[in-house]
Write a protein that holds these residues in place. Structure first.
Motif, PDB file in Angstrom:
ATOM      1  N   PRO A  66     -12.725   4.298   6.074  1.00  0.00           N
ATOM      2  CA  PRO A  66     -11.299   4.084   5.665  1.00  0.00           C
ATOM      3  C   PRO A  66     -10.433   5.014   6.760  1.00  0.00           C
ATOM      4  O   PRO A  66      -9.715   4.568   6.876  1.00  0.00           O
ATOM      5  CB  PRO A  66     -11.183   4.941   4.455  1.00  0.00           C
ATOM      6  N   LYS A  67     -11.106   5.893   7.370  1.00  0.00           N
ATOM      7  CA  LYS A  67     -10.250   6.650   8.439  1.00  0.00           C
ATOM      8  C   LYS A  67      -9.890   5.958   9.571  1.00  0.00           C
ATOM      9  O   LYS A  67      -8.933   6.216  10.422  1.00  0.00           O
ATOM     10  CB  LYS A  67     -11.084   7.938   8.749  1.00  0.00           C
ATOM     11  N   LEU A  68     -10.647   4.590   9.811  1.00  0.00           N
ATOM     12  CA  LEU A  68     -10.277   3.899  10.975  1.00  0.00           C
ATOM     13  C   LEU A  68      -9.051   3.007  10.687  1.00  0.00           C
ATOM     14  O   LEU A  68      -8.323   2.427  11.404  1.00  0.00           O
ATOM     15  CB  LEU A  68     -11.338   2.831  11.178  1.00  0.00           C
ATOM     16  N   GLY A  69      -8.641   3.057   9.202  1.00  0.00           N
ATOM     17  CA  GLY A  69      -7.468   2.201   9.079  1.00  0.00           C
ATOM     18  C   GLY A  69      -7.734   0.920   9.062  1.00  0.00           C
ATOM     19  O   GLY A  69      -9.245   0.310   9.311  1.00  0.00           O
ATOM     20  N   ILE A  70      -6.872  -0.260   8.893  1.00  0.00           N
ATOM     21  CA  ILE A  70      -7.397  -1.740   8.959  1.00  0.00           C
ATOM     22  C   ILE A  70      -7.690  -2.011  10.333  1.00  0.00           C
ATOM     23  O   ILE A  70      -8.494  -2.685  10.679  1.00  0.00           O
ATOM     24  CB  ILE A  70      -6.107  -2.448   8.271  1.00  0.00           C
ATOM     25  N   GLU A  92      -3.699   3.348   7.669  1.00  0.00           N
ATOM     26  CA  GLU A  92      -3.010   2.355   8.528  1.00  0.00           C
ATOM     27  C   GLU A  92      -1.525   2.622   8.516  1.00  0.00           C
ATOM     28  O   GLU A  92      -1.058   2.675   9.470  1.00  0.00           O
ATOM     29  CB  GLU A  92      -3.054   0.721   8.010  1.00  0.00           C
ATOM     30  N   ARG A  93      -0.799   2.979   7.347  1.00  0.00           N
ATOM     31  CA  ARG A  93       0.484   3.517   7.332  1.00  0.00           C
ATOM     32  C   ARG A  93       0.635   4.697   8.179  1.00  0.00           C
ATOM     33  O   ARG A  93       1.693   4.839   8.670  1.00  0.00           O
ATOM     34  CB  ARG A  93       0.849   3.703   5.718  1.00  0.00           C
ATOM     35  N   GLU A  94      -0.317   5.523   8.219  1.00  0.00           N
ATOM     36  CA  GLU A  94      -0.002   6.698   9.002  1.00  0.00           C
ATOM     37  C   GLU A  94      -0.290   6.443  10.312  1.00  0.00           C
ATOM     38  O   GLU A  94       0.356   7.283  11.291  1.00  0.00           O
ATOM     39  CB  GLU A  94      -1.194   7.746   8.561  1.00  0.00           C
ATOM     40  N   GLY A 116       4.655   1.290   8.869  1.00  0.00           N
ATOM     41  CA  GLY A 116       5.004   2.594   8.289  1.00  0.00           C
ATOM     42  C   GLY A 116       4.598   2.426   6.768  1.00  0.00           C
ATOM     43  O   GLY A 116       3.513   1.873   6.546  1.00  0.00           O
ATOM     44  N   PRO A 117       5.383   2.920   5.832  1.00  0.00           N
ATOM     45  CA  PRO A 117       5.014   2.966   4.178  1.00  0.00           C
ATOM     46  C   PRO A 117       4.998   1.545   3.784  1.00  0.00           C
ATOM     47  O   PRO A 117       4.731   1.432   2.376  1.00  0.00           O
ATOM     48  CB  PRO A 117       5.946   3.845   3.574  1.00  0.00           C
ATOM     49  N   HIS A 118       5.373   0.606   4.314  1.00  0.00           N
ATOM     50  CA  HIS A 118       5.564  -1.070   3.737  1.00  0.00           C
ATOM     51  C   HIS A 118       4.523  -1.665   3.689  1.00  0.00           C
ATOM     52  O   HIS A 118       4.455  -2.781   3.152  1.00  0.00           O
ATOM     53  CB  HIS A 118       7.011  -1.448   4.204  1.00  0.00           C
ATOM     54  N   LEU A 119       3.396  -1.356   4.587  1.00  0.00           N
ATOM     55  CA  LEU A 119       2.355  -2.295   4.541  1.00  0.00           C
ATOM     56  C   LEU A 119       1.623  -2.598   3.195  1.00  0.00           C
ATOM     57  O   LEU A 119       1.169  -1.523   2.585  1.00  0.00           O
ATOM     58  CB  LEU A 119       1.186  -1.797   5.370  1.00  0.00           C
TER      59      LEU A 119
END
Length: 128
Positions: free
Chosen positions: A10-14, A70-72, A78-81
């Protein structure tokens, strides 16, 4: 979707997922998010969406760490994904386990429909 956290970090993000996994995450997540949005604006009856609650919850739980990462790392969203999906599943809480059939107040949905009368083909006059 539930296997995603076991198969990828999960550290990879999407955006760090292999292309096939990344496409699957977006396809499935936006599929459910669109249903939630359709219900929110009155296009979809909430009783129909309720039948998908458990699956929606499982999808969110599987992708949540990827979305948060991914938001990070992605400033475009940003926070909207996938925020609609997140808020919906959080608001549902323990209601995800409700039997969807119990949400239908119109019992006529489950009543048998009488078959339409069939005309006996022998009684139809033929024009030769």
């Amino acid at each position: 979707m539930p296997a995603l956290p076991r198969e990828h970090d999960p550290k990879l993000g999407i955006s760090g997922l292999p292309p096939a996994a990344r496409e699957a995450v977006y396809d499935v997540a936006y599929f459910y998010q669109n249903f939630i949005a359709f219900q929110a604006v009155g296009i979809l009856d909430k009783r129909l969406l309720a039948m998908m609650n458990m699956r929606t919850f499982l999808v969110w739980e599987a992708i949540k760490p990827f979305v948060e990462r991914e938001r990070e790392i992605t400033h475009e969203t940003g926070p909207h994904l996938l925020r609609i999906l997140q808020v919906y599943t959080e608001e549902q809480g323990n209601r995800v386990y409700v039997n969807p059939a119990s949400l239908f107040t119109n019992r006529a949905v489950f009543e048998p429909v009488a078959p339409s009368p069939r005309q006996d083909p022998r009684s139809v006059e033929r024009e030769d």
